[in-house]
Design a protein around this motif. Sequence first.
Motif, PDB file in Angstrom:
ATOM      1  N   PHE A 101     -12.779  -2.144  10.071  1.00 33.42           N
ATOM      2  CA  PHE A 101     -13.472  -2.404   8.797  1.00 33.42           C
ATOM      3  C   PHE A 101     -13.103  -1.373   7.724  1.00 33.42           C
ATOM      4  CE2 PHE A 101     -16.929   0.684   8.247  1.00 33.42           C
ATOM      5  CZ  PHE A 101     -17.058   1.216   9.526  1.00 33.42           C
ATOM      6  N   GLY A 102     -12.458  -0.271   8.101  1.00 33.84           N
ATOM      7  CA  GLY A 102     -12.098   0.759   7.123  1.00 33.84           C
ATOM      8  C   GLY A 102     -10.981   0.314   6.193  1.00 33.84           C
ATOM      9  N   ALA A 103     -11.166   0.638   4.908  1.00 33.92           N
ATOM     10  CA  ALA A 103     -10.213   0.197   3.875  1.00 33.92           C
ATOM     11  C   ALA A 103      -8.837   0.844   4.016  1.00 33.92           C
ATOM     12  CB  ALA A 103     -10.777   0.511   2.488  1.00 33.92           C
ATOM     13  N   GLY A 104      -8.819   2.092   4.501  1.00 32.06           N
ATOM     14  CA  GLY A 104      -7.548   2.781   4.666  1.00 32.06           C
ATOM     15  C   GLY A 104      -6.689   2.110   5.728  1.00 32.06           C
ATOM     16  N   ILE A 105      -7.348   1.522   6.719  1.00 38.29           N
ATOM     17  CA  ILE A 105      -6.623   0.775   7.735  1.00 38.29           C
ATOM     18  C   ILE A 105      -6.267  -0.617   7.212  1.00 38.29           C
ATOM     19  CG2 ILE A 105      -6.591  -0.045  10.107  1.00 38.29           C
ATOM     20  CD1 ILE A 105      -8.893   1.861  10.758  1.00 38.29           C
ATOM     21  N   ALA A 106      -7.263  -1.307   6.680  1.00 34.64           N
ATOM     22  CA  ALA A 106      -7.080  -2.714   6.300  1.00 34.64           C
ATOM     23  C   ALA A 106      -6.046  -2.916   5.197  1.00 34.64           C
ATOM     24  CB  ALA A 106      -8.419  -3.330   5.883  1.00 34.64           C
ATOM     25  N   SER A 107      -5.769  -1.849   4.430  1.00 41.19           N
ATOM     26  CA  SER A 107      -4.789  -1.988   3.353  1.00 41.19           C
ATOM     27  C   SER A 107      -3.419  -1.466   3.777  1.00 41.19           C
ATOM     28  CB  SER A 107      -5.281  -1.250   2.096  1.00 41.19           C
ATOM     29  OG  SER A 107      -5.449   0.134   2.370  1.00 41.19           O
ATOM     30  N   SER A 108      -3.277  -1.056   5.041  1.00 44.40           N
ATOM     31  CA  SER A 108      -1.997  -0.500   5.508  1.00 44.40           C
ATOM     32  C   SER A 108      -1.440  -1.296   6.688  1.00 44.40           C
ATOM     33  CB  SER A 108      -2.204   0.964   5.928  1.00 44.40           C
ATOM     34  OG  SER A 108      -1.234   1.372   6.886  1.00 44.40           O
ATOM     35  N   LYS A 109      -0.243  -1.773   6.515  1.00 42.48           N
ATOM     36  CA  LYS A 109       0.392  -2.573   7.561  1.00 42.48           C
ATOM     37  C   LYS A 109       0.549  -1.759   8.846  1.00 42.48           C
ATOM     38  CE  LYS A 109       4.787  -4.916   8.378  1.00 42.48           C
ATOM     39  NZ  LYS A 109       6.171  -4.411   8.308  1.00 42.48           N
ATOM     40  N   GLY A 110       1.085  -0.553   8.714  1.00 44.22           N
ATOM     41  CA  GLY A 110       1.341   0.266   9.901  1.00 44.22           C
ATOM     42  C   GLY A 110       0.061   0.664  10.611  1.00 44.22           C
ATOM     43  N   GLU A 111      -0.946   1.070   9.842  1.00 45.39           N
ATOM     44  CA  GLU A 111      -2.163   1.573  10.492  1.00 45.39           C
ATOM     45  C   GLU A 111      -3.016   0.442  11.059  1.00 45.39           C
ATOM     46  OE1 GLU A 111      -3.653   5.021   8.646  1.00 45.39           O
ATOM     47  OE2 GLU A 111      -4.990   5.490  10.326  1.00 45.39           O
ATOM     48  N   THR A 112      -2.868  -0.768  10.517  1.00 44.64           N
ATOM     49  CA  THR A 112      -3.598  -1.918  11.057  1.00 44.64           C
ATOM     50  C   THR A 112      -3.237  -2.107  12.529  1.00 44.64           C
ATOM     51  OG1 THR A 112      -3.816  -3.065   8.940  1.00 44.64           O
ATOM     52  CG2 THR A 112      -3.822  -4.444  10.902  1.00 44.64           C
ATOM     53  N   ALA A 142     -12.115   1.682  -9.156  1.00 43.37           N
ATOM     54  CA  ALA A 142     -10.832   1.288  -8.574  1.00 43.37           C
ATOM     55  C   ALA A 142      -9.709   1.654  -9.530  1.00 43.37           C
ATOM     56  CB  ALA A 142     -10.819  -0.213  -8.303  1.00 43.37           C
ATOM     57  N   THR A 143      -8.636   2.198  -8.976  1.00 41.22           N
ATOM     58  CA  THR A 143      -7.461   2.429  -9.814  1.00 41.22           C
ATOM     59  C   THR A 143      -6.854   1.076 -10.154  1.00 41.22           C
ATOM     60  OG1 THR A 143      -6.203   2.677  -7.776  1.00 41.22           O
ATOM     61  CG2 THR A 143      -6.846   4.695  -8.891  1.00 41.22           C
ATOM     62  N   CYS A 144      -6.113   1.003 -11.240  1.00 44.10           N
ATOM     63  CA  CYS A 144      -5.525  -0.299 -11.574  1.00 44.10           C
ATOM     64  C   CYS A 144      -4.008  -0.303 -11.557  1.00 44.10           C
ATOM     65  CB  CYS A 144      -6.110  -0.874 -12.850  1.00 44.10           C
ATOM     66  SG  CYS A 144      -6.302   0.250 -14.201  1.00 44.10           S
ATOM     67  N   PHE A 145      -3.371   0.868 -11.402  1.00 50.11           N
ATOM     68  CA  PHE A 145      -1.906   0.829 -11.273  1.00 50.11           C
ATOM     69  C   PHE A 145      -1.546   0.376  -9.865  1.00 50.11           C
ATOM     70  CE2 PHE A 145      -1.305   4.453  -8.517  1.00 50.11           C
ATOM     71  CZ  PHE A 145      -2.428   5.224  -8.745  1.00 50.11           C
ATOM     72  N   ILE A 146      -0.329  -0.155  -9.741  1.00 49.99           N
ATOM     73  CA  ILE A 146       0.113  -0.610  -8.425  1.00 49.99           C
ATOM     74  C   ILE A 146       1.399   0.101  -8.028  1.00 49.99           C
ATOM     75  CG2 ILE A 146       1.362  -2.672  -9.311  1.00 49.99           C
ATOM     76  CD1 ILE A 146       0.031  -4.102  -6.733  1.00 49.99           C
ATOM     77  N   ARG A 147       1.545   0.365  -6.747  1.00 53.15           N
ATOM     78  CA  ARG A 147       2.766   1.006  -6.205  1.00 53.15           C
ATOM     79  C   ARG A 147       3.982   0.177  -6.591  1.00 53.15           C
ATOM     80  NH1 ARG A 147       0.755  -0.117  -0.161  1.00 53.15           N
ATOM     81  NH2 ARG A 147      -1.182   0.030  -1.311  1.00 53.15           N
ATOM     82  N   SER A 148       5.175   0.770  -6.465  1.00 56.89           N
ATOM     83  CA  SER A 148       6.355   0.008  -6.866  1.00 56.89           C
ATOM     84  C   SER A 148       6.883  -0.778  -5.679  1.00 56.89           C
ATOM     85  CB  SER A 148       7.426   0.935  -7.434  1.00 56.89           C
ATOM     86  OG  SER A 148       8.067   1.604  -6.379  1.00 56.89           O
ATOM     87  N   MET A 149       7.592  -1.833  -5.995  1.00 61.63           N
ATOM     88  CA  MET A 149       8.081  -2.771  -4.982  1.00 61.63           C
ATOM     89  C   MET A 149       8.980  -2.079  -3.966  1.00 61.63           C
ATOM     90  SD  MET A 149       7.816  -6.068  -4.346  1.00 61.63           S
ATOM     91  CE  MET A 149       7.903  -7.411  -5.537  1.00 61.63           C
ATOM     92  N   ASP A 150       9.712  -1.027  -4.390  1.00 63.77           N
ATOM     93  CA  ASP A 150      10.590  -0.400  -3.398  1.00 63.77           C
ATOM     94  C   ASP A 150       9.923   0.718  -2.598  1.00 63.77           C
ATOM     95  OD1 ASP A 150      12.109  -0.203  -6.342  1.00 63.77           O
ATOM     96  OD2 ASP A 150      11.206   1.671  -5.626  1.00 63.77           O
ATOM     97  N   GLU A 151       8.620   0.908  -2.818  1.00 65.36           N
ATOM     98  CA  GLU A 151       7.899   1.864  -1.976  1.00 65.36           C
ATOM     99  C   GLU A 151       6.596   1.243  -1.485  1.00 65.36           C
ATOM    100  OE1 GLU A 151       9.206   6.276  -3.140  1.00 65.36           O
ATOM    101  OE2 GLU A 151       7.736   5.425  -4.524  1.00 65.36           O
ATOM    102  N   LEU A 152       6.736   0.063  -0.881  1.00 65.90           N
ATOM    103  CA  LEU A 152       5.559  -0.704  -0.483  1.00 65.90           C
ATOM    104  C   LEU A 152       4.670   0.041   0.508  1.00 65.90           C
ATOM    105  CD1 LEU A 152       6.667  -4.409   0.029  1.00 65.90           C
ATOM    106  CD2 LEU A 152       5.450  -3.378  -1.908  1.00 65.90           C
ATOM    107  N   ASP A 153       5.265   0.879   1.337  1.00 65.51           N
ATOM    108  CA  ASP A 153       4.482   1.532   2.385  1.00 65.51           C
ATOM    109  C   ASP A 153       4.266   3.014   2.147  1.00 65.51           C
ATOM    110  OD1 ASP A 153       4.069  -0.774   4.103  1.00 65.51           O
ATOM    111  OD2 ASP A 153       6.263  -0.735   4.231  1.00 65.51           O
ATOM    112  N   TYR A 154       4.642   3.461   0.957  1.00 63.01           N
ATOM    113  CA  TYR A 154       4.473   4.873   0.672  1.00 63.01           C
ATOM    114  C   TYR A 154       3.422   5.047  -0.425  1.00 63.01           C
ATOM    115  CZ  TYR A 154       5.255   9.583  -0.841  1.00 63.01           C
ATOM    116  OH  TYR A 154       5.064  10.884  -1.182  1.00 63.01           O
ATOM    117  N   LEU A 155       2.372   5.784  -0.118  1.00 67.52           N
ATOM    118  CA  LEU A 155       1.307   5.975  -1.096  1.00 67.52           C
ATOM    119  C   LEU A 155       0.926   7.440  -1.183  1.00 67.52           C
ATOM    120  CD1 LEU A 155      -1.663   3.478  -0.999  1.00 67.52           C
ATOM    121  CD2 LEU A 155       0.226   3.691  -2.621  1.00 67.52           C
ATOM    122  N   GLU A 156       1.125   8.023  -2.354  1.00 69.12           N
ATOM    123  CA  GLU A 156       0.738   9.406  -2.526  1.00 69.12           C
ATOM    124  C   GLU A 156      -0.749   9.490  -2.874  1.00 69.12           C
ATOM    125  OE1 GLU A 156       2.688  12.311  -5.419  1.00 69.12           O
ATOM    126  OE2 GLU A 156       4.303  11.647  -4.080  1.00 69.12           O
TER     127      GLU A 156
END
Length: 286
Positions: A191-202, A112-126
Amino acid sequence: MPVEIHRDMAGLKADFTIDQHWDAYTDEEHATWRVLAERQVPLLKDRVVPEFLAHVDALSMGNGMNGGGGVPDFRRLNEVLEAETGWTVVAVPGLVPDAVFFDHLANRRFPATCFIRSMDELDYLEEPDVFHDVFGHVPLLLDPVYADYMQEYGKGGLKADGQGALRRLARLYWYTVEFGLTKSEDGLRIFGAGIASSKGETVFALDDPSPNRIGFDLERVMRTDYRIDDFQETYFVIDGFEALRRATEVDFTPIYARMEAEPDLAPDDVLDTDTVLHRGTGRYHA
Ligand code: PHE
Ligand code: FE
C-alpha cells in the motif's frame, strides 16, 4: 519551458502552493505519464491492495480519460476526491517545509509536485515527481480510513514538531505511507506509495528474499532508521488500515518520552521481540 513552469517558484503562494499549469504539459510529458501508468497498473494487479487500482480507475489515472491519458489535471481529480472524502490535491514546486506539509495534510490537502521525470530516466528519481506523488499517493485518499489516517498524521506532525519528535514520526510515515505492506487472505499486499510508484520496488518488496518483512509495531517502527537511496532492507506489515488507525490514534506524547531512552535501530536489525514474517537474506544490500 515546461519543466520550469512546473516548478514555478515565481508563482509561489504563502502556503507554498503554485498553479499546476496543466495546459503547459507537452505531448512528451503526457506520454511519460502514460508509459509509467501503463507499466505499473498490470504489475500492481495482484500485488497492491485491491482498492488501490479501483481508485486509480475511479480517478481515471490509468487510462485515457483524465488529461487524455497523460498527467492528470488536478482540478479533475479534485472533483472526485473532494466529493468522496473531502481531500484535494494542491500543486507545489518541490519539497516544502515540514510544518507547511503537516498543515496541508491536517486540512486534507495533499501537496503534490507537478513536474514529471524525463522519458530517458524513467526509473531514476532524485526527488518525488508528479507520478510518484499522484499515482502513488492519491488513489488511497479515496479510502475513508486511510484518508483519516493521513489527516491525523498531519495533526500529529504539528504536535511532534513542538516535542522534538519529528525524526520518530517521520519514520512512521516512511514505513507506512511510503513503504507499507499489508496482509490479506492472498498474502502480502503493497500500500506504500514509494513502492506502488516504482516498478523495481513493486517486485522487490513482495517477491525478493532479500528484505525483512516484519509485523508492524508502532514503537519498533519509530525507532528504525531508513534508507532513502535504495530499496528498503525491512518492510513493516500492517493488518489493515483499521489496525493502523487503532495503533496510531493513541497519544504519542508519553511514547516519545519513553523512547528517549531507547537506542535507534539500523534498517536491517531484527529483534527477538519482532514478529518476523520473513527473515531477509540481506543479499541485495550485501
Ligand atoms: N496520535 C498521534 C499523537 O498523539 C498523532 C498521529 C495520528 C500520528 C496518526 C500519526 C498518525 O501524536
Ligand atoms: Fe511520497
